[in-house]
Design an enzyme around this catalytic site. Structure first.
Site, short mmCIF file in Angstrom:
data_model
loop_
_atom_site.label_atom_id
_atom_site.label_comp_id
_atom_site.label_asym_id
_atom_site.label_seq_id
_atom_site.Cartn_x
_atom_site.Cartn_y
_atom_site.Cartn_z
N SER A 125 -2.13 9.53 -7.94
CA SER A 125 -1.63 8.63 -6.90
C SER A 125 -0.40 9.20 -6.19
CB SER A 125 -1.35 7.27 -7.53
OG SER A 125 -1.43 6.28 -6.56
N HIS A 176 -8.61 2.87 -9.70
CA HIS A 176 -7.46 3.76 -9.48
C HIS A 176 -6.78 4.05 -10.82
CE1 HIS A 176 -4.29 5.26 -6.85
NE2 HIS A 176 -3.38 4.59 -7.54
C1 GTR Z 1 0.32 2.46 -3.76
C2 GTR Z 1 0.49 3.31 -2.56
C3 GTR Z 1 -0.44 4.46 -2.68
C4 GTR Z 1 -0.37 5.12 -4.03
C5 GTR Z 1 -0.06 4.17 -5.16
C6 GTR Z 1 0.51 4.76 -6.44
O1 GTR Z 1 0.87 1.22 -3.70
O2 GTR Z 1 0.21 2.53 -1.45
O3 GTR Z 1 -0.21 5.37 -1.64
O4 GTR Z 1 0.49 6.20 -4.02
O5 GTR Z 1 0.84 3.19 -4.80
O6 GTR Z 1 1.25 5.72 -6.45
O7 GTR Z 1 0.21 4.16 -7.47
#
Ligand code: GTR
Length: 348
Positions: free
Chosen positions: A191, A330
């Site tokens: 992420s 995710h």
């Molecule tokens: C989210 C963000 C993403 C991603 C994520 C993370 O809220 O919008 O771009 O980077 O966080 O790092 O878990």
């Protein structure tokens, strides 16, 4: 690139991407317009080791050490902890530098035993030990480089500081040459830390591999035409990850003199794997896949994509830029690690 796939060509042409440039020109644009100019290398660096912090880890299969990275940069002192987990009797092993969310070491969500059983060593650090994940530019490394936290339009954002720290972890790895194989170093993260891993590798040619897991917007996903998170969203929610010059594109990404294929292409001729998760719409797997296709011409052995968009469990491992799509959400999961190990082993 020898792409015969008209559908992918067509999807790419709809994105209206700026053409790839020589690596140093792309890096200059990325530094100036999105991540900020990376801080310079430290004037002085030393590593203070506390050995064997978890006695008999995995019944003695690996040794866990804590290392304080300490030095001077811009005439000021800095320090942060990193952790290593190195298989017993290791000789010339490939290794990961994992830019980690979690402070526990070994990270309880990581398949550490499986990674070491596959003959890989691990060096990791918690990103917040380097500098906070907020707009405080006096905290940690940020405060070392930015006097009084004061920023210029191209001053580094937090991603650049975390990437700088990954490069210092690699400085430590180099002290273990012989135990670790410098030609098989891989920087990886999930992420926001996947974005960081790509930047760390793009700006430091010592990294042989980079892996981005679900990094999405401002990481592996094209901004133009995305159906997930847009620069406007990320700049609104996390302005401090980037340099201030990026903010001017929030309302119109078509004006950006770059897109994210510049970041992936800047890792060439080294190797890079992009991982997406099928239900991670915010990171937009299709835009991550298309980045690989758009970056492909920068690699001698480019992206080998078929004539269709990826399906769950597709592994595009034949080129030096690769892609994998895992089912689910995710998360940097066990399957992602297994696929990353497979990709690196294939490139021997
Ligand atoms: C989210 C963000 C993403 C991603 C994520 C993370 O809220 O919008 O771009 O980077 O966080 O790092 O878990």
């Amino acid at each position: 690139m020898k792409r015969t796939d008209n559908m992918i060509e067509e999807l790419l042409s709809q994105r209206n991407l700026p053409p790839l440039l020589p690596r140093d020109e792309m890096l200059e644009i990325l530094r100036r317009e999105i991540y900020g100019t990376m801080p310079e290398e430290p004037e002085k660096i030393e590593f203070i080791k506390r050995e064997n912090i978890i006695p008999k880890f995995c019944a003695g299969k690996a040794q866990c050490d804590e290392i304080t990275v300490k030095g001077t940069a811009c005439g000021r002192e800095f320090s942060f902890p990193i952790y290593s987990t190195i298989p017993a009797g290791a000789e010339n092993l490939p290794f990961f530098i994992h830019i980690n969310f979690r402070p526990d070491n070994p990270d309880r969500y990581m398949p550490t035993e499986e990674i070491i059983d596959n003959g890989f060593a691990l060096i990791s650090f918690c990103y917040k030990d380097v500098t906070s994940d907020d707009g405080d530019f006096e905290d940690g490394i940020s405060g070392v480089f930015l006097k009084g936290g004061k920023r210029e339009p191209d001053s580094p954002g937090k991603i650049a500081f975390w990437a700088w720290a990954a490069q210092r972890a690699l400085d430590y790895a180099q002290t273990l040459t012989g135990t670790l194989d410098m030609s098989r170093s891989c920087v990886c993260g999930h992420s926001r830390l996947g974005k960081t891993a790509l930047l760390a590798a793009a700006t430091d040619e010592r990294f042989a591999f980079a892996y981005s897991n679900d990094s999405g917007c401002s990481g592996a996903a094209l901004a133009r035409g995305t159906t997930g998170e847009r620069p406007l969203d990320i700049i609104t929610n996390f302005p401090f990850w980037f340099c201030e010059n990026y903010y001017k594109y929030a309302d119109d990404v078509s004006k950006m003199p770059f897109d994210q294929h510049f970041l992936v292409a800047s890792i060439a001729p080294r190797k890079v794997l992009i991982g997406s998760a099928s239900e991670n719409d915010w990171a937009d797997p299709v835009s991550e896949f298309l980045t690989c296709a758009a970056a492909s011409p920068a690699f001698e052995n480019g992206f080998k994509c078929g004539d269709r968009l990826p399906r769950v469990d597709d592994l595009y491992f034949d080129g030096d830029v690769g892609y994998q799509l895992r089912k689910g959400l995710h998360y940097f999961g066990r399957e992602d690690w297994q696929r990353l190990i497979k990709f690196i082993n294939l490139k021997k």
